[in-house]
Structures are given as C-alpha cells and as structure tokens.
Write a protein that holds these residues in place. Sequence first.
Motif, short mmCIF file in Angstrom:
data_model
loop_
_atom_site.label_atom_id
_atom_site.label_comp_id
_atom_site.label_asym_id
_atom_site.label_seq_id
_atom_site.Cartn_x
_atom_site.Cartn_y
_atom_site.Cartn_z
N ALA A 6 -0.32 11.21 -40.35
CA ALA A 6 -0.29 10.05 -39.46
C ALA A 6 0.29 8.86 -40.21
O ALA A 6 1.10 8.10 -39.66
N PHE A 7 -0.09 8.70 -41.48
CA PHE A 7 0.46 7.60 -42.29
C PHE A 7 1.95 7.77 -42.48
O PHE A 7 2.68 6.79 -42.56
N LEU A 8 2.39 9.02 -42.56
CA LEU A 8 3.82 9.26 -42.69
C LEU A 8 4.56 8.67 -41.49
O LEU A 8 5.57 8.00 -41.63
N TRP A 9 4.01 8.89 -40.29
CA TRP A 9 4.67 8.34 -39.10
C TRP A 9 4.65 6.82 -39.13
O TRP A 9 5.61 6.18 -38.71
N LEU A 10 3.55 6.27 -39.65
CA LEU A 10 3.49 4.81 -39.77
C LEU A 10 4.59 4.32 -40.71
O LEU A 10 5.27 3.33 -40.44
N MET A 11 4.78 5.04 -41.81
CA MET A 11 5.82 4.66 -42.78
C MET A 11 7.20 4.74 -42.14
O MET A 11 8.06 3.89 -42.36
N VAL A 12 7.41 5.78 -41.32
CA VAL A 12 8.70 5.91 -40.64
C VAL A 12 8.92 4.69 -39.75
O VAL A 12 10.00 4.09 -39.72
#
Lengths: 300, 355, 409
Positions: free
Chosen positions: B33-39
């Motif tokens: 989920a944090f990865l999507w936030l980073m994207v």
Amino acid sequence: MLDNLNLLSLAPILNVQLLLDGMFVGAIFVLAAYGLALVWGVMNVKNLAQGEYVIMGGYFAWHLSTYGLHPILSIPIIAAVMFGMGWIVYLTIIKWVIGRDLFTSLLATFGIALVVQQALNLAYGPDVRTAESGFEIRSLFGGLVTVADIKLISFGLCILLAACVVLFMKRSRMGQAIRATAQDARAARVMGIDTERVYAFTYALNAAICGAAGVLVSMIWVIQPFYGVPHSIRAFVIVTAAGLGNLPGVIMAGFGLGVAEQYSGFVLGAEFQQATAVGLLVVILVWRQIQMSRYRQVVE
Amino acid sequence: MQNDTTPAWVYIVIATAGVVAPLLFPAYTNQIAFLWLMVLFALTWDLVGGQMGYNSLGNIFYFGAGMYISAVVQVGMFTDVGTYTSARGGEQLVLGYFDYFYSLGAGVLLAAVGCVIFAVILSRIMFGLRGPYFAIGTLGVALAARELAGTWEWIGGGSGIAMPVYPGLPDEKSLVFYGIFFMLAVVTFVCVRWLYSTRFAQAINAIRDDEAKAEAMGIHTLRHKTVAWSVSAFFLGMSGAVFGNLTGFVEPLEVAFPTVTFGIFMVVMSLLGGKGTLWGPVIGATLFHVIKEVTWTYLLGWQWVALGVLIIVNVVFFQDGIMGWMQSRWPERFGITVDASMSSRGGKRKGGAGA
Amino acid sequence: MKYTMKAGLTALAAGLLALSSAQAMVDGDTIVLGSAISLTGKYSSNGVDTQNGYDFAVKTINDAGGVTVDGKQYKLAVKYYDDESTPARTAQLLERVINQDGVKYILGPYSSATTIAAAPVTEKYQVPMIEAEGASRALFNKGYKYIFAVLSTSEQYLASAIGLAAEIAEKNGKNPSDLKVAMVFENDAFSLDVRAGVVEDMEKYGMKAVIDDKMPADLSDISATLTKVKALKPDVLVISGHNKGAVTAARQIAELQVDVPIIAMTHCEGAKIVEQFGKDAEGYLCPTQWAETLSYTDDTFGSAADFDKNFKAAYPDYQTVPYQTAQAAAAVLVWKDAFERANSFDTDKVRDAIAATDMMTFYGGIKFSEAGNNVAKPMVLRQVQDGQYNVVAPSKWASHPVEWPRSTD
C-alpha cells in the motif's frame, strides 16, 4: 503576548539583554551565511549541508576538548581539517554539480547533509553535547542583564574571522581570483585563472568558516548530530534577504535574524521562535518577488 | 503531445499485480500500500517538477494539510474538536461502519477541495519565484506549516489528534486501505496520463523549456501553473487524508509534514526514474521503495547513509534517471529519430555559472 | 447449523494462526521479543539507554537460567528495528515484527509519541506489549487491553515538585496560592502531559502560571524565555523537554544567572547535567522513576544498588544509570515472570498473566491497573546536592532534607 510587550515597556533594560543575545548569536549566523553566499555567488552551488558543517566543527571541538584542548585554541586546527574535508567533498561530488541545473546542487548537498548527520551520529552518538569554555559570566544593571564572557569572546572572534576573510578576498592572489571567477568564470579562465582550483578553494574555505562557526556554537549553545537543519535554514534566510556578494547586507541580516528570534521568543513564546526564521524566509522571498515584478513592469 | 505508446499488456500486468499482490502476500499488504502511495507522490511531484520545471521541495505541505483537514472534519462530525484534542485527551472515537466510511469519505473529499484552495492561493504567492528560490520558498512553506500546526492547540498542537478507530478487524482494515491507496494511485496515473495527451502538457512543457517565450506565444502561464499545482495538490490532499486514517494518529512533525523524509523522497523517486516522463516516476518510486525497505531491514543504523549516497549518486551522476537512460540507449523504441551528425554528445557541461 | 459451521471455521482459522505464530515467536529454545526502538533521530540517546536496558536484562536473565515454561528452559532474545524516532515508522515496523517476523511479544519503543503510535497496532493484532518508556496518559484512557506500562504515568513527573513548593511555602508562613510558576515544556505528547499534571496540581493550590512557553523540537536556545523568567521572578520554574531540553536549559540558566528558588526539570540523569555542568546544576529538582538508593529488591537483579553496580560493570560508559535503562530491564523481567506464571506461549494466556502481575522488582512494585499503567510504584523527587542525586520527596523515601532556596553560588 500583550503581557510580554507590557513587560518590555516596564523593564526596558530587558531589551538590552535580548539585543545582546540576538547580536551574539547573530554574529555566528553571519559566519555560516557568509560561507553560503561565497559558494552560491562564486560557483552557483546552494549548499544545503551548511548547518551540518557547523555541527561537524562543533563535534570536532568537543572531541578535542575531551583531550584537554581548549575549544578556542582548537579553532585553527578545526578550520584546517574542515578545509581539507571541503576540498575532498569538492573533488568527489561538488565538482560534477557546477554548471548543472540549479536544482541539482540543492539535492546533492542534501544528500551530503544526510550522510554527515549519520556519520556524526555513528561516531559520537546522539547525545546533546556542549564544550565548556570555563569563562566567567558578568552581570550588569544589578543582575538584570548578564553577559557570558564566552559570548563576548566569540563575538570578537566572529568579527576577527570575518575581517580575515574579507582581507583575504581583497588582498591575496587567490581572493582576487575568486572574485574574478564570481564575476565571469569564462573570462577568468581566458585570463589564465585555474577556475577548477578556485572552485575547490572556495568550497573548502566555506567548510572551514562553517567549522569555525561550529566551534563557537558548541561553546555558547548545544550541539547534536541532527541540529544542523536550523542552521542551514538560517543561512538561507540571511543570504536570501541580503543577496549575494553583499557582505554588509549579510552582516545586517544576520544580526537582524538573531534579534528577531530573541524577540519572537520573548513576546510570542518559544514555540514561535523557530517559526520566525522560516516565516521570515517566506516573507522575504515574497517581498523580493513583488520588488522584481515592479522592476519587470518598469522594464516593460 | 506525448502519446502513450505503452503496450496494453503492461497495464494488464500492473492491474493484475495490484489486485493479486495483497492476496498473495497478505503480510506485506501495508508495504505494498505504501508503494502505491510512493507512486502517487512521484507522479504528482513530476507533474509540477518534471513536466513544468518548477522543482518544489514543499509539496508535502498538501499532504499534511489534507491530513489535518480530514482529521478535523472526521472528528468534528461527531464531537467538538477543541475538547477532543485538549491535553486531557478525550476518549478515542469509536464509530460504526456507516459513520466511519461516511465521515472518511467526507474528510477525504474536503481535504482534496481544501488543498486545491491552498494551491490556488499559494500559486499566486510562490510562482513568481524562479529556480532555486521556488524550491527554497516552497520548502519554507512546508517548514512553516509544520511549526505553526504545532502551536495551534485547537488541532492538538504538538500532541496531535487520534483518528477514529476502524470498526472492523485489523486485516480487513489493511485490505480496505490497500484498496483505497491502489485506487488513488491508479486514478492519479490515469488523470496524469490523460493530461499529458492534451495541449495542456505542451503548454507546461513550454513553460519548463522557456517561460518567457511561452508567455510571448500567448500561453497564460500563471493559469497553467496554478492548474498543474492544483491537480497535484488535489491528489496529495486525498493521499494525506487516507494516510492519517491508516496511521491512526496525526501529529505535525513526523506524520503530517515529514519534510525531510517523504517530502524529499518524492523528488528523489522522480529523478531516479527519470523526470518529465510518464513512466519514470512509477519506475523510480517502485525501485526506491524496494531499496528503502531492504536497506532499512539489512543496514540498520546505516540506512540513512545509504539513502544519502543514493541521492548523491542519482542526482550527480545519473540525473536523467532510468527512463532518460533508456531513451538515449534505445531511442528508436521511444519513437525518437536520431540524426547521427547531431548526436555527438560532447561539450554537454556548460561553462561556469557566472554570478 | 450454519452458525456452528462458521464458529468451527473461525476456531480452525484461529488454531492455524496460533500454530503458525507459535513456531515463529519461539524459535527452538529461544523466546523472541520484538521492539521498534529509536536508534537514530531525536529520541535516539534515550532510545539507546532503553536498548541497553533490554539487552542487559536479557543477558542477566539468560545467565541465570532463562525462562522456565512447562518445565523447559528457554532463552530470551530481542529483535530490534530502528523507528528513527518517528511514530509513523514505529507503527509500520511493529506491523512488520508481528506480521512478517511472527513475533507475538512486544517490548515498547522509547517515548510516548512512538508508544501512542504503537498501541493501536498491538491492540489490532491482540499482541501484548510491555512498555517501559511511554508515560503519556493518552495511552491509558483509550481502553487498550494489550498495553502494560511498568512506569508511572507522565502527569506525576513534576506534579510532586508543585506539591513540594506548596509545602515549603506553608512552612515559611506563606500561602501556596501566592506562588508564581513559570512553565517551559517541549511541544510533544510526553512533555505536554507532564505539563497537564503540573497545571492540575497548580489549580489545586490556586497557583498562578506567569510563563507558559513551548519549545519546538529542534530549538537549541531558550534564552528569550529565560529572560522573561528573570523579569517576572517566579517562585517555581518547571522545565521538561527530554535530554536536549535539560541540557539547553541547564546551560542557559547558568549563563543568564536565573535565580529561582525552586527549579525542577525532567531528564537530569539522561542529560548528564551534573557531569556536564558541575556546580551550575546544584539544587535542581529532578523527578525520577527509580533511584539506585531505593530499597527495592528482587531475585534476578538483586537490589536497586546491585542493578546499578552490575549495569555499570557491563556498560562502563555510564557514570549514573538512567532510570530509562532500569525500567527497560524491569519490563523484560515482567515478561519472564508472566511466561512462567502463564506456563504457556499462548498470547491470550500470557496477556492474562501479565494483567495479573503483582511483583516486587529492583525497580519497585509492579501491579497493573485495568488501563495497564503501573499503580504500585511512586515517582520520587531527587535534588542535586554536592553533585549527588539525593531523594528529597516524598517524605517516605527521602534520605536528605530539601535545600531551599536553591543556592546560586
């Protein structure tokens, strides 16, 4: 807030204390800011690691003081060490940044700041440190105003250092070369100045000035590996307000910021002291912009 | 216009991965989920920084502002905010499903709207600044917001606000928030991709390349800049609102306005992937996130040194990023024709900057 | 029918979960505790003190034979992550510890802010956390069931100094309600809680606050605030801002020759103010969770004085042992005790065993309230006298009379 203003008018002598404290710390801000102005003006590098160099100098002073060397005596040693370190950082990193996109230097030096912070943290641990000068504290006006001798001495040292740097820039070959490069690097190269060396020297000189400022910070304030950021912000505030290559402006802005922080801490409360520096940065930028747009209209 | 020539299978793979990943690796749901936030961070930064050439260091302001707006809205719908945040610390808000999602929706929406308003106001103030002054000015805004939020007692000051408790089970919460972040990232990507296929992209690219000329050609530069920053703020505000709810605790220094972490990460991710491209930020964010999670686990104590070195190497020696490198390596795949006589890349470094 | 099936499935799932996790949290003959602790960032100096406390306790317990569960001896080990002093990171890392590493027994992080972020996570996964460094009362009014704190809550830290000031005023024939108090607190959850306790006690005595300033996290100068203190001449000055707040305040109080009869501040020991400032630190009142001079004992660590001696032998860098270290060690001791009483690794059984804790340790009595805070141990107030920390209040534990007013020479 009003109470505090009232207090100032009831006991005007307090203004003296605030002004003195503001000037004493302001003098140190001036050193770091002057270094920044130098690097910014000569090589167009916006050094975000300014505060970290200050803290680094402070830690070296603290480290030497544990061997019994008085911090003031360690200033030349630390300046020399920081000079060398600055030269190395120039050769490995800054060299490749010069002439690049304006944003590159901000990010690259931010990376340097991160590494320095962590290196200090790993080397000295995260404890808050102070280097003791062991000087007396004077009280004036029946104790209402106190002046620590160390603050007076550091103020004097600031002036001395600044004077040395100015003399150096005016009189020495290298100083002239630096000024020539700042004015027009290409022309300077044509005239046979080794600009590469000038850049390296300038960056190293900046690190040395910051290191010396750091020694003073460690004696009058406290240092911690992560305390560099506020010093960097202050240097940027001062340079942005004063403009590049404007030493009197840097000095005035430095003292002004020191005093402004003291007054906002006194009147608004300590919680606004830090916000003042940052707030001033934004206000000054906006004010400059309004000035610029007026100028543009005139040109048009 | 930058026509997206990405083959359809790439989208299918990513969409499938996005849906399947939390089911395959349930333990890693939050990290993904944090990865999507980073994207999302990288995409919104690149819109203004990469495509328009305004390198902001203060975009994190919208993240924090959105978080606080939604916190105040969500809490304010059920109780008095001032009493809730007072130092005594009220009870934690426990809500039913309907109330929770209803207030979450309202909070996220108002956060987005509020951030757009902030962006419009800040555009007026900040876009007169050029180059490094813009970067420093926006950094100043973010830092000032962080200090001032800490002094404002109504929103909890330095002690922060505890967000309403998720009504269901923990794993369910992880999945729900994963879904929200995934959707946000996808919507942001689709929106940005659409924007890049319109005249708008050409206008902001023109601003990046030469603002004076763009203006001379009749492009209303301030309006374009305001719109671009508002789009960025819109999505950042929403992501902040959702992040606050996921963390469960909003506080000015580290959660809402993490200027030197998330605020800088978004820039580094865009640069790593290659700024000014559609896929660069996505690739950069993915790579950065993976590197970060790995170093944080295996280089304990040295992780920040590793990060600092990564930033330096990236910025100084590899500034075109991965996409830029691929474009110059295989130009034909990106529809770029190279004139052999013009392609010698000597003398790239400009002379001294000159003050 | 449908319901029984559902219940059966749930039980099965729970059983599987318990089975899979039981293997991860007990690795061979080692019980793994998990902790996200501040090794970098603004809390890192206290964070390292805490980590040393955990490590020292683990080593001491293991050397003494470890933990006996169901007739078998187990060793303890701690899996650490660095939360960088940021609450968001703490929450994230605890999820990782619990979810990916399968650790089901948590030792708390350092500081209230990070513990506040940690508590919802442990609550969510129903994993017990024994914490030693989060004293904020915001932790204990949320109805959390899985958090247990061995230390006294933060509003008790400096409240005793207000009580002491009132006592002294009465002895001198003054009315406590005439006292003026200056407050300087860092703007973070912990310090603001300390402030809340002070404010509450001030209201009780009808004292007046003349200064109420809050220090930002990275401020290293409070001379403007102290100038106000000098002008307003309060009777009591209370300061709290972790180690750096204590160092900054101690240095600048000396430098500005601030002359207040009672100065009380937290974190004196952690900030090493006696070592750094010598006679300038004379007379400061410092609340402490624990002191090596108190007469508490247990079987593992011996007396408070023994703990002090053995810890210094193991970590020669320490001249005084910060209470943060002692309470960290006490938290590990509670884990050992709880495992042995539960005689099982089932998280629910262990949790219930922790909740039923009622023991005496070198650190003081430990008995948890319904909310999870320790109610069996008082805070003590020590004063720096001739470079020594002497207990001056409460009177039950006082070894020396309080020096009042604080001498400035």
